[in-house]
Scaffold this motif. Sequence first.
Motif, PDB file in Angstrom:
ATOM      1  N   THR A  79      -7.396  62.383 151.617  1.00 32.17           N
ATOM      2  CA  THR A  79      -7.598  60.927 151.549  1.00 32.17           C
ATOM      3  C   THR A  79      -6.718  60.262 150.498  1.00 32.17           C
ATOM      4  OG1 THR A  79      -9.408  61.195 149.948  1.00 32.17           O
ATOM      5  CG2 THR A  79      -9.992  61.202 152.297  1.00 32.17           C
ATOM      6  N   GLY A  80      -6.170  61.063 149.580  1.00 30.93           N
ATOM      7  CA  GLY A  80      -5.344  60.499 148.516  1.00 30.93           C
ATOM      8  C   GLY A  80      -6.152  59.750 147.475  1.00 30.93           C
ATOM      9  N   VAL A  81      -7.448  60.060 147.398  1.00 32.44           N
ATOM     10  CA  VAL A  81      -8.352  59.362 146.477  1.00 32.44           C
ATOM     11  C   VAL A  81      -9.076  60.384 145.601  1.00 32.44           C
ATOM     12  CG1 VAL A  81     -10.357  57.844 146.275  1.00 32.44           C
ATOM     13  CG2 VAL A  81      -8.690  57.471 148.111  1.00 32.44           C
ATOM     14  N   SER A  82      -9.256  60.057 144.331  1.00 29.95           N
ATOM     15  CA  SER A  82     -10.011  60.915 143.425  1.00 29.95           C
ATOM     16  C   SER A  82     -11.498  60.592 143.555  1.00 29.95           C
ATOM     17  CB  SER A  82      -9.557  60.705 141.983  1.00 29.95           C
ATOM     18  OG  SER A  82      -8.211  61.098 141.819  1.00 29.95           O
ATOM     19  N   ARG A  83     -12.308  61.647 143.625  1.00 30.30           N
ATOM     20  CA  ARG A  83     -13.736  61.451 143.829  1.00 30.30           C
ATOM     21  C   ARG A  83     -14.542  62.355 142.892  1.00 30.30           C
ATOM     22  NH1 ARG A  83     -14.045  58.559 148.516  1.00 30.30           N
ATOM     23  NH2 ARG A  83     -16.311  58.711 148.613  1.00 30.30           N
ATOM     24  N   ILE A  84     -15.804  61.972 142.701  1.00 29.15           N
ATOM     25  CA  ILE A  84     -16.755  62.760 141.923  1.00 29.15           C
ATOM     26  C   ILE A  84     -17.879  63.189 142.855  1.00 29.15           C
ATOM     27  CG2 ILE A  84     -18.468  62.691 140.069  1.00 29.15           C
ATOM     28  CD1 ILE A  84     -16.674  60.769 138.604  1.00 29.15           C
ATOM     29  N   HIS A  85     -18.185  64.471 142.829  1.00 32.23           N
ATOM     30  CA  HIS A  85     -19.266  65.001 143.661  1.00 32.23           C
ATOM     31  C   HIS A  85     -20.433  65.402 142.750  1.00 32.23           C
ATOM     32  CE1 HIS A  85     -16.860  65.241 147.410  1.00 32.23           C
ATOM     33  NE2 HIS A  85     -15.858  65.382 146.546  1.00 32.23           N
ATOM     34  N   PRO A  86     -21.370  64.508 142.554  1.00 35.59           N
ATOM     35  CA  PRO A  86     -22.483  64.801 141.632  1.00 35.59           C
ATOM     36  C   PRO A  86     -23.545  65.684 142.281  1.00 35.59           C
ATOM     37  CG  PRO A  86     -22.822  62.662 142.619  1.00 35.59           C
ATOM     38  CD  PRO A  86     -21.496  63.166 143.147  1.00 35.59           C
ATOM     39  N   ARG A  87     -24.394  66.233 141.459  1.00 34.54           N
ATOM     40  CA  ARG A  87     -25.580  66.944 141.936  1.00 34.54           C
ATOM     41  C   ARG A  87     -26.800  66.080 141.607  1.00 34.54           C
ATOM     42  NH1 ARG A  87     -24.086  72.134 143.120  1.00 34.54           N
ATOM     43  NH2 ARG A  87     -22.189  72.924 142.096  1.00 34.54           N
ATOM     44  N   CYS A  88     -27.632  65.853 142.602  1.00 31.71           N
ATOM     45  CA  CYS A  88     -28.804  64.998 142.424  1.00 31.71           C
ATOM     46  C   CYS A  88     -29.996  65.827 141.960  1.00 31.71           C
ATOM     47  CB  CYS A  88     -29.149  64.277 143.728  1.00 31.71           C
ATOM     48  SG  CYS A  88     -27.817  63.214 144.343  1.00 31.71           S
ATOM     49  N   ASN A  89     -30.637  65.374 140.931  1.00 29.52           N
ATOM     50  CA  ASN A  89     -31.811  66.061 140.389  1.00 29.52           C
ATOM     51  C   ASN A  89     -33.036  65.176 140.575  1.00 29.52           C
ATOM     52  OD1 ASN A  89     -33.673  67.586 138.998  1.00 29.52           O
ATOM     53  ND2 ASN A  89     -32.909  67.009 136.973  1.00 29.52           N
ATOM     54  N   TYR A  90     -34.016  65.664 141.336  1.00 33.43           N
ATOM     55  CA  TYR A  90     -35.235  64.902 141.614  1.00 33.43           C
ATOM     56  C   TYR A  90     -36.398  65.332 140.716  1.00 33.43           C
ATOM     57  CZ  TYR A  90     -32.521  64.238 145.868  1.00 33.43           C
ATOM     58  OH  TYR A  90     -31.514  63.965 146.746  1.00 33.43           O
ATOM     59  N   HIS A  91     -36.209  66.418 140.009  1.00 33.58           N
ATOM     60  CA  HIS A  91     -37.319  66.995 139.243  1.00 33.58           C
ATOM     61  C   HIS A  91     -37.357  66.404 137.836  1.00 33.58           C
ATOM     62  CE1 HIS A  91     -37.681  69.786 142.580  1.00 33.58           C
ATOM     63  NE2 HIS A  91     -36.388  70.049 142.452  1.00 33.58           N
ATOM     64  N   THR A  92     -37.610  65.109 137.755  1.00 33.50           N
ATOM     65  CA  THR A  92     -37.701  64.434 136.470  1.00 33.50           C
ATOM     66  C   THR A  92     -39.143  63.972 136.237  1.00 33.50           C
ATOM     67  OG1 THR A  92     -37.148  62.291 137.472  1.00 33.50           O
ATOM     68  CG2 THR A  92     -35.330  63.627 136.635  1.00 33.50           C
ATOM     69  N   VAL A  93     -39.515  63.858 134.980  1.00 36.50           N
ATOM     70  CA  VAL A  93     -40.877  63.466 134.633  1.00 36.50           C
ATOM     71  C   VAL A  93     -41.175  62.051 135.120  1.00 36.50           C
ATOM     72  CG1 VAL A  93     -42.471  63.064 132.705  1.00 36.50           C
ATOM     73  CG2 VAL A  93     -40.869  64.994 132.627  1.00 36.50           C
ATOM     74  N   THR A  94     -40.182  61.178 135.048  1.00 37.28           N
ATOM     75  CA  THR A  94     -40.391  59.769 135.410  1.00 37.28           C
ATOM     76  C   THR A  94     -40.316  59.527 136.912  1.00 37.28           C
ATOM     77  OG1 THR A  94     -38.029  59.296 135.154  1.00 37.28           O
ATOM     78  CG2 THR A  94     -39.427  59.020 133.210  1.00 37.28           C
ATOM     79  N   GLY A  95     -39.833  60.518 137.669  1.00 36.74           N
ATOM     80  CA  GLY A  95     -39.698  60.314 139.104  1.00 36.74           C
ATOM     81  C   GLY A  95     -38.357  59.734 139.497  1.00 36.74           C
ATOM     82  N   ARG A  96     -37.504  59.496 138.520  1.00 33.09           N
ATOM     83  CA  ARG A  96     -36.182  58.949 138.827  1.00 33.09           C
ATOM     84  C   ARG A  96     -35.240  60.052 139.311  1.00 33.09           C
ATOM     85  NH1 ARG A  96     -35.351  55.440 133.255  1.00 33.09           N
ATOM     86  NH2 ARG A  96     -37.035  53.932 133.604  1.00 33.09           N
ATOM     87  N   VAL A  97     -34.197  59.642 140.003  1.00 34.26           N
ATOM     88  CA  VAL A  97     -33.168  60.568 140.447  1.00 34.26           C
ATOM     89  C   VAL A  97     -31.997  60.481 139.468  1.00 34.26           C
ATOM     90  CG1 VAL A  97     -31.556  61.186 142.284  1.00 34.26           C
ATOM     91  CG2 VAL A  97     -33.835  60.332 142.857  1.00 34.26           C
ATOM     92  N   THR A  98     -31.600  61.607 138.897  1.00 30.87           N
ATOM     93  CA  THR A  98     -30.472  61.637 137.988  1.00 30.87           C
ATOM     94  C   THR A  98     -29.305  62.358 138.632  1.00 30.87           C
ATOM     95  OG1 THR A  98     -31.217  63.699 136.948  1.00 30.87           O
ATOM     96  CG2 THR A  98     -31.993  61.636 135.972  1.00 30.87           C
ATOM     97  N   LEU A  99     -28.093  61.935 138.290  1.00 28.45           N
ATOM     98  CA  LEU A  99     -26.883  62.558 138.816  1.00 28.45           C
ATOM     99  C   LEU A  99     -26.238  63.404 137.734  1.00 28.45           C
ATOM    100  CD1 LEU A  99     -25.323  59.584 140.834  1.00 28.45           C
ATOM    101  CD2 LEU A  99     -26.952  61.308 141.590  1.00 28.45           C
ATOM    102  N   GLU A 100     -25.935  64.650 138.048  1.00 30.82           N
ATOM    103  CA  GLU A 100     -25.339  65.554 137.097  1.00 30.82           C
ATOM    104  C   GLU A 100     -23.978  65.995 137.606  1.00 30.82           C
ATOM    105  OE1 GLU A 100     -28.130  68.682 136.885  1.00 30.82           O
ATOM    106  OE2 GLU A 100     -29.718  67.480 135.969  1.00 30.82           O
ATOM    107  N   ASP A 101     -23.027  66.195 136.667  1.00 31.84           N
ATOM    108  CA  ASP A 101     -21.698  66.626 137.083  1.00 31.84           C
ATOM    109  C   ASP A 101     -21.673  68.120 137.311  1.00 31.84           C
ATOM    110  OD1 ASP A 101     -21.847  67.617 134.557  1.00 31.84           O
ATOM    111  OD2 ASP A 101     -20.220  66.433 133.725  1.00 31.84           O
TER     112      ASP A 101
END
Length: 217
Positions: free
Chosen positions: A195-217
Amino acid sequence: KHFPIICSYPYTSTSWIDRLDYGTQTQAICSQAITSLLLMRELEVSLRRDSLYQVFIFNEMTAVSNFATLEVNGMSLNPAILKENIAQIESEVKLLSQKANRLVTDNFDLSRESEVARILYSNLNLPIPSSFKRDNKLTSSPRKSKHPSTSREVLLDLMETHPVVNVIIAHRRQEYALNKCMYPLKKALVYNRATGVSRIHPRCNYHTVTGRVTLED
């Protein structure tokens, strides 16, 4: 019929899979998929009993499927803009460090808590937190604090005592942006030749105390 959705459910940490060869990766992923299916069969019973099955399928799992797609496709990021922002923040960090040294007429490392404590409590004689006096008086442990705290809460209480405190707070804020945001983004950036584009592929973490979804590199 929900098997494809269940198999796409991201795990908390799968970085160890990346270090395996292709054949072993396939076996590991298949094992996780089968485990997910077996766990789902048990979970479904509990969800139906509590009248939560529909919510789980049409709300929770729909969101999970979307986040799994995000992991695969990634997010585009302009490396030129990222590089420009990093350079700007690094420049601000350097200027703040120089300003702090001028204010106290001493050279010290703002990134080291012991150095900041030395300047604040020994050189400038600013008020020592009462918690430090109390804790050191009550304990004889060799692991007790060697210097008073320079945490954000303590610094906020000292803001009116000397102008260098504000500079230290600003310096920490900028360093945090570099070390926790900018540098990890730069490290996680992957160039896609197709594609000629730089991208970031995060890992989604659902196991948080607050219930939020966090993205990890």
